[in-house]
Design a protein around this motif. Sequence first.
Motif, PDB file in Angstrom:
ATOM      1  N   ASP A   1    -123.813 -46.798  11.181  1.00 49.25           N
ATOM      2  CA  ASP A   1    -123.416 -47.835  10.231  1.00 49.25           C
ATOM      3  C   ASP A   1    -124.133 -49.146  10.569  1.00 49.25           C
ATOM      4  O   ASP A   1    -123.993 -49.664  11.678  1.00 49.25           O
ATOM      5  CB  ASP A   1    -121.902 -48.059  10.277  1.00 49.25           C
ATOM      6  CG  ASP A   1    -121.133 -46.831   9.861  1.00 49.25           C
ATOM      7  OD1 ASP A   1    -121.657 -46.079   9.007  1.00 49.25           O
ATOM      8  OD2 ASP A   1    -120.035 -46.613  10.386  1.00 49.25           O
TER       9      ASP A   1
ATOM     10  N   PRO B   1    -123.690 -55.591   8.834  1.00 51.02           N
ATOM     11  CA  PRO B   1    -124.032 -56.432   7.686  1.00 51.02           C
ATOM     12  C   PRO B   1    -124.540 -57.807   8.092  1.00 51.02           C
ATOM     13  O   PRO B   1    -125.311 -58.426   7.367  1.00 51.02           O
ATOM     14  CB  PRO B   1    -122.726 -56.552   6.899  1.00 51.02           C
ATOM     15  CG  PRO B   1    -121.863 -55.455   7.390  1.00 51.02           C
ATOM     16  CD  PRO B   1    -122.310 -55.139   8.769  1.00 51.02           C
TER      17      PRO B   1
ATOM     18  N   LEU C   1    -127.552 -56.366   2.616  1.00 51.89           N
ATOM     19  CA  LEU C   1    -126.191 -55.850   2.574  1.00 51.89           C
ATOM     20  C   LEU C   1    -125.230 -56.995   2.281  1.00 51.89           C
ATOM     21  O   LEU C   1    -125.383 -58.110   2.766  1.00 51.89           O
ATOM     22  CB  LEU C   1    -125.799 -55.204   3.899  1.00 51.89           C
ATOM     23  CG  LEU C   1    -126.504 -53.907   4.266  1.00 51.89           C
ATOM     24  CD1 LEU C   1    -125.982 -53.384   5.583  1.00 51.89           C
ATOM     25  CD2 LEU C   1    -126.330 -52.859   3.188  1.00 51.89           C
ATOM     26  N   GLU C   2    -124.222 -56.681   1.478  1.00 45.89           N
ATOM     27  CA  GLU C   2    -123.187 -57.669   1.207  1.00 45.89           C
ATOM     28  C   GLU C   2    -122.171 -57.657   2.335  1.00 45.89           C
ATOM     29  O   GLU C   2    -122.286 -56.895   3.290  1.00 45.89           O
ATOM     30  CB  GLU C   2    -122.530 -57.355  -0.139  1.00 45.89           C
ATOM     31  CG  GLU C   2    -123.461 -57.571  -1.313  1.00 45.89           C
ATOM     32  CD  GLU C   2    -122.804 -57.233  -2.640  1.00 45.89           C
ATOM     33  OE1 GLU C   2    -121.760 -56.568  -2.643  1.00 45.89           O
ATOM     34  OE2 GLU C   2    -123.370 -57.641  -3.667  1.00 45.89           O
ATOM     35  N   ARG C   3    -121.170 -58.460   2.203  1.00 43.09           N
ATOM     36  CA  ARG C   3    -120.183 -58.659   3.263  1.00 43.09           C
ATOM     37  C   ARG C   3    -119.509 -57.354   3.698  1.00 43.09           C
ATOM     38  O   ARG C   3    -119.346 -57.102   4.875  1.00 43.09           O
ATOM     39  CB  ARG C   3    -119.140 -59.648   2.773  1.00 43.09           C
ATOM     40  CG  ARG C   3    -118.128 -60.031   3.775  1.00 43.09           C
ATOM     41  CD  ARG C   3    -117.449 -61.276   3.286  1.00 43.09           C
ATOM     42  NE  ARG C   3    -117.620 -62.356   4.217  1.00 43.09           N
ATOM     43  CZ  ARG C   3    -116.725 -62.687   5.114  1.00 43.09           C
ATOM     44  NH1 ARG C   3    -115.595 -62.031   5.163  1.00 43.09           N
ATOM     45  NH2 ARG C   3    -116.937 -63.659   5.948  1.00 43.09           N
ATOM     46  N   GLY C   4    -119.120 -56.492   2.816  1.00 42.02           N
ATOM     47  CA  GLY C   4    -118.420 -55.261   3.175  1.00 42.02           C
ATOM     48  C   GLY C   4    -119.359 -54.119   3.520  1.00 42.02           C
ATOM     49  O   GLY C   4    -118.925 -52.996   3.714  1.00 42.02           O
ATOM     50  N   GLY C   5    -120.646 -54.389   3.594  1.00 36.84           N
ATOM     51  CA  GLY C   5    -121.606 -53.333   3.889  1.00 36.84           C
ATOM     52  C   GLY C   5    -122.147 -52.664   2.648  1.00 36.84           C
ATOM     53  O   GLY C   5    -122.892 -51.696   2.737  1.00 36.84           O
ATOM     54  N   GLN C   6    -121.770 -53.145   1.473  1.00 42.65           N
ATOM     55  CA  GLN C   6    -122.235 -52.569   0.222  1.00 42.65           C
ATOM     56  C   GLN C   6    -123.643 -53.079  -0.096  1.00 42.65           C
ATOM     57  O   GLN C   6    -124.034 -54.157   0.324  1.00 42.65           O
ATOM     58  CB  GLN C   6    -121.288 -52.935  -0.922  1.00 42.65           C
ATOM     59  CG  GLN C   6    -119.879 -52.427  -0.734  1.00 42.65           C
ATOM     60  CD  GLN C   6    -119.821 -50.915  -0.727  1.00 42.65           C
ATOM     61  OE1 GLN C   6    -120.508 -50.258  -1.492  1.00 42.65           O
ATOM     62  NE2 GLN C   6    -118.999 -50.359   0.142  1.00 42.65           N
ATOM     63  N   VAL C   7    -124.379 -52.295  -0.853  1.00 42.93           N
ATOM     64  CA  VAL C   7    -125.730 -52.682  -1.264  1.00 42.93           C
ATOM     65  C   VAL C   7    -125.635 -53.297  -2.654  1.00 42.93           C
ATOM     66  O   VAL C   7    -125.089 -52.688  -3.567  1.00 42.93           O
ATOM     67  CB  VAL C   7    -126.661 -51.449  -1.288  1.00 42.93           C
ATOM     68  CG1 VAL C   7    -128.057 -51.833  -1.720  1.00 42.93           C
ATOM     69  CG2 VAL C   7    -126.695 -50.794   0.072  1.00 42.93           C
ATOM     70  N   PRO C   8    -126.157 -54.524  -2.836  1.00 40.81           N
ATOM     71  CA  PRO C   8    -126.106 -55.145  -4.152  1.00 40.81           C
ATOM     72  C   PRO C   8    -127.015 -54.405  -5.134  1.00 40.81           C
ATOM     73  O   PRO C   8    -127.954 -53.719  -4.722  1.00 40.81           O
ATOM     74  CB  PRO C   8    -126.585 -56.571  -3.906  1.00 40.81           C
ATOM     75  CG  PRO C   8    -127.346 -56.520  -2.641  1.00 40.81           C
ATOM     76  CD  PRO C   8    -126.775 -55.401  -1.836  1.00 40.81           C
TER      77      PRO C   8
ATOM     78  N   PRO D   1    -131.164 -49.448  -0.265  1.00 39.45           N
ATOM     79  CA  PRO D   1    -130.228 -49.287   0.858  1.00 39.45           C
ATOM     80  C   PRO D   1    -130.978 -49.032   2.164  1.00 39.45           C
ATOM     81  O   PRO D   1    -132.127 -48.596   2.155  1.00 39.45           O
ATOM     82  CB  PRO D   1    -129.398 -48.067   0.453  1.00 39.45           C
ATOM     83  CG  PRO D   1    -130.231 -47.338  -0.518  1.00 39.45           C
ATOM     84  CD  PRO D   1    -131.092 -48.348  -1.208  1.00 39.45           C
TER      85      PRO D   1
END
Length: 75
Positions: free
Chosen positions: A7, A10, A16-23, A28
């Motif tokens: 993992d 971030p 990566l955004e704050r929660g680990g999501q890819v905008p 990715p």
Amino acid sequence: MRYANPDPDPARTTGLERGGQVPPGETPPAEGSMSEAGPQETHNPAKGWSWAPLILIGLVVAAFVVFFIGYLIGL
């Protein structure tokens, strides 16, 4: 043996955004490697073909060659 965390962090990974999501529109990060999936197998090394299958295949090929040479001579 040292294992890497699959993992990404971030805070240190770009894109990566704050929660680990890819905008949307961002690529990715690469996935983790499967080389760390289990222990190295050393108790069952590959030894190649054994002699019995090689001899059997050779005999079958020789029988076909003898058959077809005999068929050609018989014509």
